[in-house]
Write a protein that holds these residues in place. Sequence first.
Motif, short mmCIF file in Angstrom:
data_model
loop_
_atom_site.label_atom_id
_atom_site.label_comp_id
_atom_site.label_asym_id
_atom_site.label_seq_id
_atom_site.Cartn_x
_atom_site.Cartn_y
_atom_site.Cartn_z
N LEU A 68 0.79 -1.22 0.00
CA LEU A 68 0.00 0.00 0.00
C LEU A 68 0.82 1.28 0.00
O LEU A 68 0.33 2.33 -0.40
CB LEU A 68 -0.93 0.01 1.21
CG LEU A 68 -1.93 -1.15 1.28
CD1 LEU A 68 -2.85 -0.98 2.48
CD2 LEU A 68 -2.75 -1.26 0.00
N LEU A 69 2.07 1.19 0.45
CA LEU A 69 2.90 2.39 0.53
C LEU A 69 4.08 2.36 -0.42
O LEU A 69 4.79 3.35 -0.57
CB LEU A 69 3.40 2.59 1.97
CG LEU A 69 2.33 2.71 3.05
CD1 LEU A 69 2.96 2.87 4.41
CD2 LEU A 69 1.39 3.88 2.74
N GLY A 70 4.32 1.20 -1.06
CA GLY A 70 5.46 1.05 -1.94
C GLY A 70 6.69 0.64 -1.15
O GLY A 70 6.85 1.00 0.02
N ALA A 71 7.54 -0.14 -1.77
CA ALA A 71 8.76 -0.58 -1.09
C ALA A 71 9.70 0.60 -0.89
O ALA A 71 9.85 1.44 -1.77
CB ALA A 71 9.44 -1.68 -1.90
N GLY A 72 10.31 0.66 0.27
CA GLY A 72 11.24 1.75 0.54
C GLY A 72 12.12 1.42 1.72
O GLY A 72 11.78 0.58 2.55
N PRO A 73 13.27 2.07 1.84
CA PRO A 73 14.17 1.80 2.95
C PRO A 73 13.53 2.17 4.28
O PRO A 73 12.90 3.23 4.41
CB PRO A 73 15.38 2.69 2.65
CG PRO A 73 14.86 3.76 1.74
CD PRO A 73 13.78 3.13 0.94
N GLY A 74 13.66 1.28 5.25
CA GLY A 74 13.14 1.55 6.58
C GLY A 74 11.66 1.30 6.75
O GLY A 74 11.11 1.51 7.84
N LEU A 75 10.97 0.85 5.69
CA LEU A 75 9.54 0.58 5.81
C LEU A 75 9.34 -0.76 6.51
O LEU A 75 9.76 -1.80 6.00
CB LEU A 75 8.89 0.55 4.42
CG LEU A 75 7.36 0.48 4.41
CD1 LEU A 75 6.77 1.82 4.88
CD2 LEU A 75 6.84 0.17 3.01
#
Length: 473
Positions: A68-75
């Motif tokens: 839902l938020l997109g892959a990203g560092p620290g998620l």
Amino acid sequence: MTKDVIALTPKMPDLRTLLAGLYAGGPDLGVSTLADSAVIQLHAPDGRPLVSVEAPVLIQVPGETARLLGAGPGLPDSPVWWTEARASTTVAEGGLLAGSFAGRLATVLNGSVWPPEAASTDVVPLTTDISAVPVPATAAPAVDVLTDNAAVVIQDRPFVTMTSWLSDALRGATADDRALQIVTPCTTRLTQPTRIALTGHPNRWVVQDADHGFYDGLSGAVLHWKGGIFTPVLGENGTASVAEAFTATAGTGERQLVLSLRTRHPADEDLVLGRALEAAWRALTGAPPAGWSTAEPVSLPWSTRRLTDLARDRAPRPTWLIAVGHPDRPAIATVRVTRTPAGVEEDIILTLGYGEDETPPLDRIGLLAETLCAEHALASMLTSLRAARRDLTVPPHFEAPPVPHTFTLGPGELRAVGLAHALSPPLGPTPVQLGPAAEPALHYPIGDGTSPGAWTTLQHLTAHIGAAPGTAH
């Protein structure tokens, strides 16, 4: 317009932590609750809402934050507490207040904030002259503009999800005979549940493109704001034009397998719902659904018993819910449970995504149809294939409609139609009989999932079935 900020924390924010976060605006701002205390609001001295915070939700489904938020560092992945704030940007400090609220929660609970750049722990004093800012026509947290004709929600996030905020806005708009219209930039995509929920005129996905103005993200029609609602711009011949941005697409080779099925059960105390969906999921992916919920993010581990209890508690009102799969196999379903004079019906749309180098399991559909008829009270099922994104999100440009592959008529429906009539559609196709002779079902091969001519075949078939003497007209 509103701004969404989400705090993702390993521990549940308790009331004391939430209040500490709400002091982001200093002691002069007030705090109140609404929706049976499910929403906390930070408001200006005159009572105007500045930030609305929904009750924290524990996400127990793997991959849901990335979906839902997109892959990203620290998620962080599940389990994680999701606390979402919506800030009104009619007041300049609104977005900063939401970011400070979320940043304070994340700092105290060792969590993170989405989007990361929104996070702060600064006190944000209200310096705007509130008396000079027009009072919004609606106090609903999700609605940005309310007119006699439309409830407009403005979203600026990678994916528009069917959150409880948005679900409430849709119910309110429907009850008041208004259109729900979601306005996004051209970089936003919809999740499948949001796409399905927007079905039905005059609900719209309004896309704002820097070069092409406003257009409908599902039909491509060029739009303008007229009479308190986004409506198509009509030419001299009375037809709408299609935005160039909508038609500029390139194929990726990705596909989706779509199953639309209905079950019908006797309404007895032993009924367990969700089993047909689980059987289909297992047959096509090798595993059950990962989770379910009544909104996105999907928060609960899969449980047929718990979703049955929910539907029973809500009866005779309908229940709408979402199920998702494991991250390695994109799959999502919506289920609508309805109490009818004939019993309890489940209307299910299950969509699975496949990459260019993956083969959809069309060879398993026949056996699945037989299982659903024999064990799960299948009334009917249509399977189809479409060229669309593997991740199951909906972009604001043209996607070809699904192409029918098979149609199944369950035993109960077949009794109403009559076996002899259903066996002999004059223009084809020739069905395969499933199950025992005393309680048969029919499975019709419509096409290979690629030829648009399959729609004509399906239309002739459904017209023939609907013309049976025993069916209602």
